[in-house]
Write an enzyme that holds these catalytic residues in place. Structure first.
Site, PDB file in Angstrom:
ATOM      1  N   SER A 157     -51.775 -57.437  -0.674  1.00 22.11           N
ATOM      2  CA  SER A 157     -51.383 -55.957  -2.023  1.00 22.11           C
ATOM      3  C   SER A 157     -51.523 -56.569  -3.458  1.00 22.11           C
ATOM      4  O   SER A 157     -50.959 -56.815  -3.859  1.00 22.11           O
ATOM      5  CB  SER A 157     -49.645 -56.512  -1.437  1.00 22.11           C
ATOM      6  OG  SER A 157     -48.516 -57.579  -2.182  1.00 22.11           O
ATOM      7  N   THR A 197     -54.907 -48.898   2.957  1.00 21.67           N
ATOM      8  CA  THR A 197     -53.196 -49.498   3.546  1.00 21.67           C
ATOM      9  C   THR A 197     -54.027 -51.042   3.902  1.00 21.67           C
ATOM     10  O   THR A 197     -54.912 -50.917   4.709  1.00 21.67           O
ATOM     11  CB  THR A 197     -52.433 -48.290   4.432  1.00 21.67           C
ATOM     12  OG1 THR A 197     -51.042 -48.641   3.986  1.00 21.67           O
ATOM     13  CG2 THR A 197     -53.299 -48.688   6.108  1.00 21.67           C
ATOM     14  N   THR A 203     -53.144 -51.457  -1.567  1.00 22.23           N
ATOM     15  CA  THR A 203     -51.706 -52.283  -1.145  1.00 22.23           C
ATOM     16  C   THR A 203     -50.776 -53.013  -1.554  1.00 22.23           C
ATOM     17  O   THR A 203     -50.284 -52.817  -2.156  1.00 22.23           O
ATOM     18  CB  THR A 203     -52.286 -53.021   0.150  1.00 22.23           C
ATOM     19  OG1 THR A 203     -53.592 -52.758   0.779  1.00 22.23           O
ATOM     20  CG2 THR A 203     -51.427 -53.985   0.894  1.00 22.23           C
ATOM     21  N   CYS A 247     -55.670 -55.636  -3.592  1.00 19.39           N
ATOM     22  CA  CYS A 247     -56.044 -54.962  -2.681  1.00 19.39           C
ATOM     23  C   CYS A 247     -54.920 -53.571  -3.834  1.00 19.39           C
ATOM     24  O   CYS A 247     -54.100 -53.734  -3.032  1.00 19.39           O
ATOM     25  CB  CYS A 247     -55.840 -54.734  -1.807  1.00 19.39           C
ATOM     26  SG  CYS A 247     -56.292 -53.193  -1.478  1.00 19.39           S
TER      27      CYS A 247
END
Length: 185
Positions: free
Chosen positions: A168, A12, A174, A171
Site C-alpha cells: 500500500s 487491489t 492499494t 501501489c
C-alpha cells in the site's frame, strides 16, 4: 491485473500466506476509477461455507464477476465436498471454456487452510511454491515483501499484514484498510 485488461478501473491487492498451521488471506479496500478513489472500504476477502466446508477466498478484478465466480466455486465445492483442488480445477475449466464465463474479469485466491491456490480465467490453478500467493495491482510488491519475511518468526497474519502495508506504500491503487481472514489446517 493489467491496466488494459480492465480499462479505467484500477487495483487491489490480495495476498494469501500459509505458515505453520494457518493460512491467512488479506485484501485492501480501495476501489479506483481512473485517478479517483471511489471507495476505500470494499470487502474483497470472504469466508465461504458450502456444505459446512470452510473456505476463504479473495478476489481482484470486477466485483460482480468475482461474485459470479465465487457462487460457481461454492457450487463446485458442494458437488465435491472437502476437495478444494478438484473444485478449483472444475471452476477453471468452466471459466476457460464457457462463452459467458470467458468474459469475466477477475482472479481468485482460495484456501481451505491446507491448500492455497490462485485461479485465473486462463484456466490456471496455481499452487504457490513458497507458501505465498498475491494478485492485483500491488500483488508483486506484496509477494516480494512476504517472501522476504517467510523465514522470520512472524506468523502468517503478521506476514500478510506487513506485506500489505508495504504494497500500500508503493501501489497507488492499494490502501491500508484491510480485510483479513484466517483459517487453520
Amino acid at each position: 491485473m493489467a491496466e488494459d485488461q480492465f480499462p479505467g478501473w484500477h487495483g487491489t491487492t490480495i495476498i494469501g500466506v500459509r505458515k505453520g498451521d494457518e493460512v491467512v488471506v488479506a485484501g485492501d479496500g480501495q476501489v479506483s476509477l481512473g485517478q479517483t478513489v471511489i471507495k476505500g472500504s470494499a470487502r474483497k476477502v470472504r469466508r465461504l461455507s458450502p456444505g459446512g466446508y470452510d473456505v476463504v477466498a479473495g478476489f481482484a478484478g470486477s466485483t460482480a464477476d468475482a461474485f459470479t465466480l465465487l457462487e460457481r466455486l461454492e457450487a463446485k465445492l458442494e458437488a465435491t465436498p472437502g476437495q478444494l483442488q478438484r473444485a478449483s480445477v472444475e471452476l477453471a475449466k468452466d471459466w476457460r471454456t464457457d462463452k459467458y464465463l470467458q468474459k469475466l474479469e477477475a482472479m481468485l485466491i482460495v484456501t481451505d487452510g491446507k491448500d492455497l491456490y490462485v485461479i485465473t480465467g486462463a484456466g490456471d490453478v496455481l499452487e504457490p511454491e513458497h507458501d505465498v500467493a498475491a494478485i492485483g495491482s500491488g500483488g508483486n510488491f506484496a509477494l516480494a515483501a512476504a517472501r522476504g519475511m517467510m523465514d522470520s518468526d512472524r506468523d502468517a497474519e503478521t506476514v500478510a499484514r506487513d506485506a500489505m502495508a508495504i504494497a500500500s506504500d508503493i501501489c497507488v491503487y492499494t490502501n491500508g484498510n484491510l480485510t483479513v481472514e484466517r483459517i487453520g489446517k
